[in-house]
Design an enzyme around this catalytic site. Structure first.
Site, short mmCIF file in Angstrom:
data_model
loop_
_atom_site.label_atom_id
_atom_site.label_comp_id
_atom_site.label_asym_id
_atom_site.label_seq_id
_atom_site.Cartn_x
_atom_site.Cartn_y
_atom_site.Cartn_z
N ASP A 13 0.88 -1.17 0.00
CA ASP A 13 0.00 0.00 0.00
C ASP A 13 0.92 1.23 0.00
OD1 ASP A 13 -2.26 1.74 0.56
OD2 ASP A 13 -1.52 1.82 2.62
N ASP A 15 -0.29 5.06 0.79
CA ASP A 15 -0.62 6.09 1.79
C ASP A 15 -0.67 5.50 3.19
OD1 ASP A 15 -0.97 8.38 0.04
OD2 ASP A 15 -2.57 7.18 -0.82
C1 XBP Z 1 -5.42 6.12 0.67
C2 XBP Z 1 -6.50 7.00 0.22
C3 XBP Z 1 -6.20 7.98 -0.83
C4 XBP Z 1 -5.57 9.27 -0.46
C5 XBP Z 1 -5.89 10.30 -1.51
O1 XBP Z 1 -5.93 4.83 0.95
O2 XBP Z 1 -7.63 6.88 0.63
O3 XBP Z 1 -7.46 8.30 -1.33
O4 XBP Z 1 -6.03 9.69 0.81
O5 XBP Z 1 -5.45 9.96 -2.76
P1 XBP Z 1 -4.94 3.56 0.88
P2 XBP Z 1 -6.24 10.50 -4.08
O6 XBP Z 1 -3.75 3.90 1.70
O7 XBP Z 1 -5.71 2.45 1.50
O8 XBP Z 1 -4.61 3.30 -0.56
O9 XBP Z 1 -6.72 11.89 -3.79
O10 XBP Z 1 -5.22 10.47 -5.19
O11 XBP Z 1 -7.39 9.56 -4.35
MG MG Z 2 -3.00 3.11 3.47
#
Ligand code: XBP
Ligand code: MG
Length: 249
Positions: A13, A15
């Site tokens: 993953d 973020d």
């Molecule tokens: C991460 C997210 C992403 C970011 C924003 O979830 O929810 O939406 O917060 O990115 P994970 P975008 O870590 O589970 O992938 O604005 O590019 O969508």
């Molecule tokens: Mg995440």
């Protein structure tokens, strides 16, 4: 969960897992996009914690508009704001405002040396992933990854398992040949529904999530000189998450 006969790939993953991107990266970029568009919307860290229950930036803006700002702006504005937000996010990341979490670069390098495939299974936008990897690991680092699956690669974002199914298919591997790395309950729901053993490294935003299905939970991946706190599941030996430990598991 299936057990691995032979570990062949690590799926990350982005973020919260590769880097703690949300508070100083995504949240700030959303607010810059709002301001640039003449809106007085401001997502403070507490509100943003609630909004994180909606995965995906476009979806998060649309949900906020419907819930907190009904009738204030046309629904189509969400996509426009999100495009601005992506540009701001890439700018922040390119300026070095978001760094990788402890142990991430070490584990990526170890995995490459060991001949394991690397992949990304994320909900974020593709450009954000490339910006983060290039800024922190050097230009071209996105090529270290055999598969990069971003939010719009699949119809349903996490907690649906779609992005993990997509990555397994693209790698041509069964779930049991992989480990996934996640930071949140929503991400863990996705990886575990795809049958992939998952190491969870929570952040301040996700520390209270349910990690009962995690294979191992540690405060970060760690380094020999910066050992993580053990939080649940299997404890890595001698203390940090290494390729040799993942193979032994
Ligand atoms: C991460 C997210 C992403 C970011 C924003 O979830 O929810 O939406 O917060 O990115 P994970 P975008 O870590 O589970 O992938 O604005 O590019 O969508
Ligand atoms: Mg995440």
């Amino acid at each position: 969960m299936p057990s691995s006969t032979s570990l062949q790939a690590l799926i990350f993953d982005v973020d919260g897992t590769l880097a703690d991107t949300e508070n100083e990266g995504h949240r700030v970029a959303f607010n810059l996009a709002f301001r640039e568009s003449g809106l007085d919307w401001d997502w403070d860290p507490d509100l943003y914690g609630k909004l994180l229950q909606v995965t995906g930036g476009k979806e998060r803006i649309a949900w906020y508009m419907a819930r907190y700002r009904p009738g204030e702006a046309p629904a189509a504005l969400a996509a426009q704001l999100h495009a601005l937000k992506t540009a701001h996010y890439c700018g922040l990341v390119g300026a070095g405002k978001v760094r990788l979490r402890p142990g991430v670069a070490r584990l990526l390098c170890e995995a490459r040396e060991a001949g394991l495939a690397l992949a990304i299974a994320s909900t974020t936008t593709h450009a954000n992933i490339v910006a983060l990897l290039n800024a922190n690991l050097g230009r071209g680092a996105s090529r270290w990854f055999k598969v990069i699956a971003a939010g719009d690669s699949v119809p349903h974002k996490k907690p649906a398992p779609d992005v993990y199914h997509h990555v397994l298919h693209a790698l041509g591997l069964p779930a049991g040949a992989c480990f996934a790395f996640e930071d949140s309950g929503l991400g863990l729901a996705a990886s575990s529904a795809a049958g992939i053993r998952t190491v969870v490294t929570p952040t301040a935003y996700t520390a209270g999530d349910d990690f009962a299905r995690a294979f191992s939970v540690v405060s970060h991946l760690g380094e020999p000189r910066n050992r993580p706190r053990y939080l649940g599941g299997r404890a890595p030996q001698p203390g940090w998450v290494s390729v040799s430990q993942l193979r032994a598991w």
